[in-house]
Write a protein that holds these residues in place. Structure first.
Motif, short mmCIF file in Angstrom:
data_model
loop_
_atom_site.label_atom_id
_atom_site.label_comp_id
_atom_site.label_asym_id
_atom_site.label_seq_id
_atom_site.Cartn_x
_atom_site.Cartn_y
_atom_site.Cartn_z
N CYS A 269 -39.77 58.15 -7.97
CA CYS A 269 -39.19 57.85 -9.20
C CYS A 269 -40.06 57.42 -10.06
O CYS A 269 -41.16 56.49 -9.79
CB CYS A 269 -37.81 56.95 -9.42
N VAL A 270 -40.17 57.33 -11.52
CA VAL A 270 -40.80 56.79 -12.64
C VAL A 270 -39.56 56.19 -13.18
O VAL A 270 -38.84 56.51 -13.55
CB VAL A 270 -41.40 57.83 -13.59
N VAL A 271 -39.70 54.81 -13.46
CA VAL A 271 -39.04 53.88 -14.40
C VAL A 271 -39.56 53.63 -15.89
O VAL A 271 -40.99 53.39 -15.75
CB VAL A 271 -38.88 52.61 -13.89
N ALA A 272 -39.03 54.21 -16.81
CA ALA A 272 -39.50 53.53 -18.27
C ALA A 272 -38.38 52.74 -19.13
O ALA A 272 -37.31 53.20 -19.11
CB ALA A 272 -40.10 54.91 -18.81
N GLU A 273 -38.77 51.57 -19.11
CA GLU A 273 -38.00 50.67 -20.15
C GLU A 273 -38.95 49.91 -20.60
O GLU A 273 -39.77 49.05 -20.03
CB GLU A 273 -37.08 49.83 -19.07
N ASP A 274 -38.88 49.57 -22.02
CA ASP A 274 -39.84 48.76 -22.78
C ASP A 274 -39.55 47.45 -22.77
O ASP A 274 -40.30 46.41 -23.06
CB ASP A 274 -39.95 49.18 -24.22
N GLU A 275 -38.27 46.99 -22.59
CA GLU A 275 -37.99 45.41 -22.61
C GLU A 275 -38.34 44.89 -21.16
O GLU A 275 -37.56 45.28 -20.11
CB GLU A 275 -36.68 45.33 -22.89
N THR A 276 -39.21 44.01 -21.02
CA THR A 276 -39.65 43.35 -19.62
C THR A 276 -38.71 43.02 -18.71
O THR A 276 -38.56 43.42 -17.62
CB THR A 276 -40.72 42.39 -19.99
N LEU A 277 -37.72 42.44 -19.18
CA LEU A 277 -36.85 41.57 -18.37
C LEU A 277 -35.92 42.78 -17.91
O LEU A 277 -35.34 42.75 -16.71
CB LEU A 277 -35.97 40.63 -19.23
N LEU A 278 -35.47 43.57 -18.90
CA LEU A 278 -34.39 44.79 -18.19
C LEU A 278 -35.09 45.57 -17.25
O LEU A 278 -34.64 46.05 -16.30
CB LEU A 278 -34.08 45.59 -19.37
N ARG A 279 -36.56 45.93 -17.58
CA ARG A 279 -37.29 46.74 -16.41
C ARG A 279 -37.39 46.13 -15.11
O ARG A 279 -37.13 46.58 -14.02
CB ARG A 279 -38.82 47.05 -17.07
N GLU A 280 -37.54 45.02 -14.91
CA GLU A 280 -37.71 44.07 -13.90
C GLU A 280 -36.45 43.78 -13.11
O GLU A 280 -36.47 44.18 -12.04
CB GLU A 280 -38.39 42.56 -14.04
N ALA A 281 -35.44 43.85 -14.06
CA ALA A 281 -34.15 43.77 -13.47
C ALA A 281 -33.68 45.00 -12.82
O ALA A 281 -33.22 44.98 -11.67
CB ALA A 281 -32.95 43.26 -14.50
#
Length: 259
Positions: free
Chosen positions: A7-19
């Motif tokens: 998978c590829v994960v794309a989320e610009d908010e660092t905390l939300l992406r890491e979570a």
């Protein structure tokens, strides 16, 4: 044995992406994340490069939105299933529930992610292909989601040229191109340097005029003299005020369908 997915994960908010990455590793240990991105352009190129089974896409991202990335992925990696990440449940759920595309609400909860996994695996066990109606769903979602109030587009900027600091009107910029530490601002008069990354610039420019054509390049469409394709199918942009030709990265060609 559980099937291995990529998978590829794309989320610009660092905390939300890491979570989300942490939660994915716990709920779906067989899932291999091949790329974690913080903007839409990088995500689209990652999808084209890795051809993942899944793409978790935040709908609101700098530059290309998750909807635009999904539209580009239809051409760049048609076998990739899309899971949208959204905070706009009251606007989007009705549209999502009419299609086979999965969605996760922010903040992503473990039971919801587990249910998402089970639906994806159930479809795979039946041999179901990724939803063929994704294009129609994307069009519906574009109208279903609320607009986000943004500041007026950038009109001018200051950039360094040697020892001087120049005031440059944005309309005079032919294109922006990022380097390791700087972004080059290219005009008819020459090159200046800006201490601002491409992904931040994208959020301040008029999206109707400035288009991302590569993860490191944004072009002023009013500065484009012609568009053609080379033997590899890549787009070539010739400029009105600059001698160089710009190449459109293959994943971004879908954004130029109507040209």
């Amino acid at each position: 044995m559980a099937k291995m997915y990529t998978c590829v994960v794309a989320e610009d908010e660092t905390l939300l992406r890491e979570a989300l990455l942490t939660l994915l590793s716990e709920v779906w240990p067989e899932l291999r994340v091949v790329s974690a991105c913080d903007d839409g352009g990088t995500a689209l190129e990652a999808i084209a490069t890795f051809q993942p089974d899944l793409a978790f896409l935040d709908i609101r991202m700098p530059g290309l939105s998750g909807l635009e990335v999904a539209a580009g992925a239809l051409d760049a990696s048609p076998g990739t299933q899309v899971v949208f990440i959204t905070a706009y449940d009251q606007y989007a759920i009705a549209a999502f529930d009419k299609g086979a595309v999965d969605y996760l609400l922010k903040p992503v909860a473990r039971p919801r992610l587990q249910a998402c996994r089970e639906r994806i695996e159930a479809r795979a066990s039946k041999g179901a292909a990724p939803d063929a109606s994704l294009a129609a769903l994307l069009q519906q979602l574009t109208g279903a989601l609320p607009s986000v109030a943004k500041a007026p587009p950038l009109v001018w900027l200051t950039a360094s040229s040697g020892k001087d600091t120049k005031l440059i009107m944005v309309d005079d910029v032919a294109y922006f191109q990022s380097d390791t530490k700087y972004t080059a601002v290219m005009t008819a008069e020459g090159e200046s340097l800006l201490r601002k990354p491409i992904r931040e610039l994208l959020d301040t420019l008029d999206p109707a005029i400035f288009k991302q054509i590569h993860r490191s390049t944004i072009v002023n469409m009013r500065a484009v003299a012609s568009v053609s394709r080379d033997e590899m199918g890549r787009g070539l942009l010739r400029l009105k005020t600059r001698p160089e030709t710009l190449t459109v990265s293959q994943p971004f060609m879908s954004l130029f369908r109507n040209m």
